[in-house]
Design a protein around this motif. Structure first.
Motif, short mmCIF file in Angstrom:
data_model
loop_
_atom_site.label_atom_id
_atom_site.label_comp_id
_atom_site.label_asym_id
_atom_site.label_seq_id
_atom_site.Cartn_x
_atom_site.Cartn_y
_atom_site.Cartn_z
N VAL A 176 0.84 -1.21 0.00
CA VAL A 176 0.00 0.00 0.00
C VAL A 176 0.87 1.26 0.00
O VAL A 176 0.59 2.24 -0.69
N ARG A 211 -5.85 3.46 13.34
CA ARG A 211 -6.26 4.11 12.09
C ARG A 211 -6.41 5.62 12.29
O ARG A 211 -7.36 6.23 11.80
N GLU A 255 -6.49 11.41 2.01
CA GLU A 255 -6.54 10.13 2.73
C GLU A 255 -5.12 9.56 2.87
O GLU A 255 -4.28 9.72 1.98
N TRP A 291 1.07 4.31 -2.79
CA TRP A 291 0.97 5.72 -2.41
C TRP A 291 2.19 6.49 -2.90
O TRP A 291 2.06 7.60 -3.42
N PRO A 344 -3.72 5.85 3.28
CA PRO A 344 -4.27 4.50 3.23
C PRO A 344 -3.46 3.45 4.01
O PRO A 344 -3.69 2.26 3.83
N PHE A 345 -2.54 3.88 4.85
CA PHE A 345 -1.73 2.93 5.61
C PHE A 345 -1.41 3.52 6.98
O PHE A 345 -1.34 4.75 7.13
#
Length: 380
Positions: free
Chosen positions: A90, A366, A354, A94, A356-357
């Motif tokens: 991921v 998160r 965002e 990115w 994402p990791f």
């Protein structure tokens, strides 16, 4: 049991291919360069063995056949594969989308308080000519696996897995734990862990050499002088020699009196990329004012979490900051690192992207945040 072993073996042996794709996916159209240097087959093999990746170096066939190494491989294979699926792949996507051409432009990457985290640095910036890491942990040396008994090999590999545990679980090393994990009777310093990441990425090592600033000045105790290592290496898909410097020293202003060469050494790398993650908010205090100033003066592109250079310094030094993810209060041990201006920026900005990791200390919740900062004056 045999089926599980076969699965673990296949996962491990395929991992080098996946790592090759992550680190070099954006480089397929890179121009041809001169042939890379010749690898040191022994050290490159040791890097693979430490990572739990099969080596074809004949002199290490006996090590690869040991039950202790087979256990090492079978244990690490699913852990590396899970890290790849859930996090590293991921991050690579990115990087390709967000950093783009910055990857190819990188000449020097500075990584303050890095410990042995070659994995994240090379994943994000695989094409730099030079990598400069520094931290408190001692450099260490290449382990002589050939000279160990069966029992010593098993103990050493077990200590390697213990030292890698936090990176595999959290994607960062914990300084207080490294103080014990990297100072055992067998495992000493960051070099073995750096080599394990290089082995995972199918990096070819050409040399591992001591590096320091020379004899101390009069009145300076040798024990306070920086010690370090210089690792030269290449990746077949990058196609050029690359160099990693790791320096072990206390980078506070007071302690740097024993190493006056350190800040000029950093300052010579103008227009750098800088990467800071899980850095204990050290650059927030006045104790590191000199190091912080040099980083601000030399950095063109900065990728960091909130533990790095405070947001207010970036704004006053001409950096344009792009925000990703969420801003969460520092974890309990680092309450002093809260930044009200950064919290306001996250709350009021209309274009927070965002993330994402998980990144940094909030890896379970998160709630990770990341800053991508560019110094418009240096990049113009």
């Amino acid at each position: 049991m045999r089926t599980m072993r076969n699965i673990a073996r296949r996962l491990t042996e395929s991992l080098a291919f996946f790592a090759l794709a992550w680190s070099c996916a954006a480089l397929a159209n890179a121009p041809a360069t001169s042939p890379p240097p010749v690898a040191d087959a022994r050290i490159t093999s040791i890097a693979r063995l430490l990572a739990g990746v099969t080596s074809d170096y004949p002199e290490h066939a006996q090590i690869g056949a040991l039950p202790a190494w087979q256990t090492h491989r079978a244990t690490l294979a699913p852990q590396w594969d899970r890290l790849r699926r859930e996090r590293l792949g991921v991050i690579e996507e990115w990087r390709t989308e967000v950093l783009g051409a910055d990857v190819a432009r990188c000449r020097t990457l500075l990584y303050p308080f890095s410990g042995p985290d070659f994995l994240n640095a090379y994943l994000l910036f695989p094409r730099c000519d030079t990598y400069v890491f520094f931290g408190l942990e001692k450099p260490g040396t290449v382990p002589s696996l050939e000279g160990m008994s069966r029992d010593e090999t098993g103990l050493y590999l077990g200590e390697m897995r213990s030292a890698l545990r936090d990176m595999l679980e959290r994607n960062y090393f914990i300084t207080s734990r490294m103080a014990q994990q990297l100072q055992t009777p067998r495992l000493k310093g960051v070099v073995p862990l750096v080599l394990a990441s290089m082995g995972l990425f199918d990096v070819r090592v050409t040399a591992v050499e001591p590096f320091d600033f020379g004899p101390p000045a009069a009145g300076v105790a040798p024990k306070h002088r920086a010690t370090g290592v210089k690792i030269t290496f290449f990746h077949p898909q990058v196609g050029k020699p690359q160099t990693l410097y790791y320096l072990s020293l206390d980078a506070t202003d007071r302690a740097l009196a024993a190493n006056p060469e350190f800040l000029p050494f950093l300052a010579q790398f103008k227009g750098t990329s800088t990467f800071i993650k899980s850095a204990s908010y050290l650059l927030h205090g006045n104790e590191f004012a000199g190091t912080r100033k040099v980083l601000l003066d030399t950095t063109e592109l900065l990728v960091q979490d909130d533990t790095g250079i405070p947001y207010r310094y970036l704004r006053t030094h001409g950096f344009e900051v792009r925000l990703f993810g969420r801003y969460a209060r520092p974890i309990r041990d680092f309450n002093y690192g809260y930044q009200s201006d950064l919290a306001t920026a996250y709350r009021t900005s209309s274009n927070v992207a965002e993330l994402p990791f998980p990144f940094g200390y909030h890896w379970q919740e998160r709630r990770s945040g990341l800053m991508l900062a560019r110094n418009s004056l240096k990049s113009s």
